[in-house]
Design an enzyme around this catalytic site. Structure first.
Site, PDB file in Angstrom:
ATOM      1  N   LYS A 205      44.324  36.353  48.895  1.00 43.92           N
ATOM      2  CA  LYS A 205      45.094  37.313  48.089  1.00 43.92           C
ATOM      3  C   LYS A 205      45.522  36.707  46.743  1.00 43.92           C
ATOM      4  CE  LYS A 205      47.177  40.843  46.695  1.00 43.92           C
ATOM      5  NZ  LYS A 205      48.026  41.870  47.156  1.00 43.92           N
ATOM      6  N   GLY A 254      43.665  44.095  25.674  1.00 47.89           N
ATOM      7  CA  GLY A 254      44.804  44.974  25.423  1.00 47.89           C
ATOM      8  C   GLY A 254      46.055  44.187  25.123  1.00 47.89           C
ATOM      9  N   GLY A 258      50.395  43.348  33.182  1.00 52.75           N
ATOM     10  CA  GLY A 258      51.799  43.441  33.613  1.00 52.75           C
ATOM     11  C   GLY A 258      51.833  43.979  35.024  1.00 52.75           C
ATOM     12  N   CYS A 261      52.345  42.850  40.351  1.00 54.13           N
ATOM     13  CA  CYS A 261      51.496  41.901  41.090  1.00 54.13           C
ATOM     14  C   CYS A 261      51.000  40.733  40.247  1.00 54.13           C
ATOM     15  CB  CYS A 261      50.313  42.634  41.702  1.00 54.13           C
ATOM     16  SG  CYS A 261      50.814  43.681  43.060  1.00 54.13           S
TER      17      CYS A 261
HETATM   18  C1  UDX Z   1      46.595  44.624  41.128  1.00 55.55           C
HETATM   19  C2  UDX Z   1      45.251  44.370  41.818  1.00 55.55           C
HETATM   20  O1  UDX Z   1      44.205  45.032  41.091  1.00 55.55           O
HETATM   21  C3  UDX Z   1      45.270  44.826  43.256  1.00 55.55           C
HETATM   22  O2  UDX Z   1      44.053  44.484  43.890  1.00 55.55           O
HETATM   23  C4  UDX Z   1      46.441  44.130  43.966  1.00 55.55           C
HETATM   24  O3  UDX Z   1      46.544  44.559  45.292  1.00 55.55           O
HETATM   25  C5  UDX Z   1      47.758  44.390  43.228  1.00 55.55           C
HETATM   26  O4  UDX Z   1      47.625  43.987  41.861  1.00 55.55           O
HETATM   27  P1  UDX Z   1      47.868  46.731  40.052  1.00 55.55           P
HETATM   28  O5  UDX Z   1      48.895  45.748  39.616  1.00 55.55           O
HETATM   29  O6  UDX Z   1      48.297  47.994  40.711  1.00 55.55           O
HETATM   30  O7  UDX Z   1      46.818  46.039  41.075  1.00 55.55           O
HETATM   31  O8  UDX Z   1      47.035  47.189  38.770  1.00 55.55           O
HETATM   32  P2  UDX Z   1      45.689  46.785  38.020  1.00 55.55           P
HETATM   33  O9  UDX Z   1      44.893  48.008  37.797  1.00 55.55           O
HETATM   34  O10 UDX Z   1      44.991  45.663  38.664  1.00 55.55           O
HETATM   35  O11 UDX Z   1      46.268  46.329  36.586  1.00 55.55           O
HETATM   36  C6  UDX Z   1      47.166  45.235  36.436  1.00 55.55           C
HETATM   37  C7  UDX Z   1      47.453  44.975  34.983  1.00 55.55           C
HETATM   38  O12 UDX Z   1      46.303  44.470  34.309  1.00 55.55           O
HETATM   39  C8  UDX Z   1      47.874  46.205  34.190  1.00 55.55           C
HETATM   40  O13 UDX Z   1      48.953  45.855  33.331  1.00 55.55           O
HETATM   41  C9  UDX Z   1      46.655  46.578  33.385  1.00 55.55           C
HETATM   42  O14 UDX Z   1      46.975  47.238  32.177  1.00 55.55           O
HETATM   43  C10 UDX Z   1      46.067  45.196  33.124  1.00 55.55           C
HETATM   44  N1  UDX Z   1      44.604  45.245  32.871  1.00 55.55           N
HETATM   45  C11 UDX Z   1      43.763  45.609  33.872  1.00 55.55           C
HETATM   46  C12 UDX Z   1      44.106  44.876  31.623  1.00 55.55           C
HETATM   47  O15 UDX Z   1      44.865  44.537  30.700  1.00 55.55           O
HETATM   48  N2  UDX Z   1      42.754  44.888  31.431  1.00 55.55           N
HETATM   49  C13 UDX Z   1      41.872  45.233  32.410  1.00 55.55           C
HETATM   50  O16 UDX Z   1      40.654  45.193  32.157  1.00 55.55           O
HETATM   51  C14 UDX Z   1      42.388  45.612  33.665  1.00 55.55           C
END
Ligand code: UDX
Length: 437
Positions: A205, A254, A258, A261
């Site tokens: 994880k 970007g 944030g 997680c």
């Molecule tokens: C994440 C993991 O993807 C998931 O597998 C885990 O269980 C929990 O943490 P989550 O935090 O819900 O999920 O969102 P996610 O879609 O992964 O995005 C996390 C952050 O990364 C966001 O702030 C998003 O804006 C940023 N992000 C994501 C980017 O800046 N660029 C990307 O290409 C993808």
């Protein structure tokens, strides 16, 4: 099967609802009576697409119920999932108070001769399973149980489809009896199952989330090079992402990652590695790049507006990503606070996040919240796109320009195309993209 989920937050509630949806009988436990009352009255405390219907349907079918009693959950369930928070402490290490307390409570609820599988679904440091087992044993010498690590990989905003159609199920377990029960729990999902030892499952994880954060920081670092060299990070990401060994996902430059997680898990993994004597410098750099991304964006804004003080700035987006109402550890919120600290007058709009941002006092009172995206930009001297909601991409850009005082757009999520924006009369700044000629 009869399943119990302890903790009805994002992970617990969605997991419980999805288990019920595939036919299990699920009891969700939470010690917050207000939350239990809400859920029993059919109200969902969080916004997650598809969740409300799922909960309603399964409550009506008598497959899903809510209680505040761990005893009730443990008595009637073969498998007990722990899905309580593991928040970060100031030094980045994980606060295990809730897990430890639940382990003790399960211990006192277990009756002699009653075999149970205790599953850890929360994100926890490696070796937690061993500690949970030792705790249950210490508080109940007669208990008959096995501990399993079964990390959850769902993303907010698409938690229901992520859970219903997972890429993989990880079952970390040292007992055949428990592994067989866990396989039965997941059989209806028809997903690949990876059985490992407990420590490996726990590491998977943190290692997975840190790797995804690393991917984001990598492309963000490349975006800085693109800006300095006149290349376009979107094209670079497409080009490297077409290599199947790399993949295009999580290569969107970007404002930085944030949410509840990635920042927490990267910090925790650094602390865990440190604690076991294997410092993880690479992840410290991942963090540093993530923090510098917002700084670079603010420098760009100062460059475009010269002085931020007294400027009327509209911000579209408060949530840490689209399709959620979650505003915790949101980079857009951090950005707004920074703008206000520099004296800007900020008006913001978000389709789902405004209520919680206010309720939890995450933004200064001086920030005006608008009823629509267009209202937010009335007379604005700049527009910032902080979250890539579809709603923003669908706005009529001619209306947007006409309503603004000056047509400056700082797009923190590369939602728009630089050339189109220029043709429409905007002065447009993206992330990692040269201005259109
Ligand atoms: C994440 C993991 O993807 C998931 O597998 C885990 O269980 C929990 O943490 P989550 O935090 O819900 O999920 O969102 P996610 O879609 O992964 O995005 C996390 C952050 O990364 C966001 O702030 C998003 O804006 C940023 N992000 C994501 C980017 O800046 N660029 C990307 O290409 C993808």
């Amino acid at each position: 099967m009869e399943l119990c989920i302890i903790g009805s937050g994002y992970v617990g509630l969605v997991t419980g609802a999805c288990f019920a949806e595939v036919g299990h009988s699920v009891i969700c436990v939470d010690n917050d009576q207000r939350k239990v009352d809400m859920l029993q009255a059919g109200k969902i405390p969080i916004y997650e697409p598809g969740l409300e219907e799922l909960v309603m349907r399964n409550v009506a079918a008598n497959r899903l119920r809510f209680t505040n009693s761990i005893q009730e959950g443990v008595d009637g369930s073969q498998v007990i999932f722990i899905a309580v928070p593991t928040p970060p402490q100031p030094d980045g290490s994980v606060d295990m108070t809730f897990i430890e307390r639940v382990a003790r409570e399960i211990a006192s609820a277990l009756k002699p001769g009653q075999y149970r599988v205790v599953v850890d679904k929360s994100t926890v440091p490696v070796k937690t399973g061993e500690r949970v087992a030792a705790t249950i044993q210490r508080y109940n010498k007669e208990a008959s149980f096995d501990v399993v690590s079964n990390p959850e990989f769902l993303r907010e905003g698409c938690a229901v489809p992520d859970l219903m159609k997972p890429d993989r199920i990880v079952i970390g377990c040292g007992s055949e009896r428990a592994t067989d029960l866990m396989k039965r729990v997941y059989e209806p999902f028809m997903a690949p199952i990876l059985v490992t030892d407990i420590n490996s499952a726990e590491l998977i994880k943190h290692a997975a989330n840190s790797f995804l954060s690393l991917k984001i920081s990598y492309i963000n670092a490349v975006s800085a090079i693109c800006e300095a060299s006149g290349a376009d990070v979107e094209m670079v990401a497409d080009g490297i992402g077409m290599d199947r060994r790399i993949g295009r996902q999580f290569l969107n430059a970007g404002l930085g990652y944030g949410g509840s997680c990635f920042p927490k898990d990267v910090k925790a993994f650094i602390a865990i590695a440190e604690e076991i004597g294997v410092p993880f410098g690479l992840l410290k750099e991942v963090e540093r790049i993530n923090e510098s991304q917002l700084e670079r964006f603010l420098r760009k804004m100062r460059d475009g507006l010269w002085v931020l003080k007294d400027k009327k700035i509209a911000v579209w987006g408060l949530t840490f990503k689209p399709d959620t109402d979650d505003v915790r550890n949101s980079v857009p919120i951090e950005l707004i606070n920074r703008l206000v600290n520099e004296g800007a007058s900020v008006t913001a709009y978000d389709p789902k996040g405004m209520e919680k941002a206010r309720e939890w006092n995450l933004i200064p009172d001086s920030v005006k919240l608008s009823a629509t995206p267009l209202e937010a930009i009335d007379g604005a001297e700049a527009l910032v796109i902080a979250t890539e909601w579809k709603d923003f991409a669908n706005q009529n850009l001619n209306d947007v320009r006409k309503r603004m005082h000056t047509p400056l757009v700082f797009d923190g999520r590369n939602l728009f195309d630089p050339q189109t924006m220029k043709d429409l009369g905007f002065i447009y700044y993206g992330v990692g993209r040269a201005a259109a000629k």
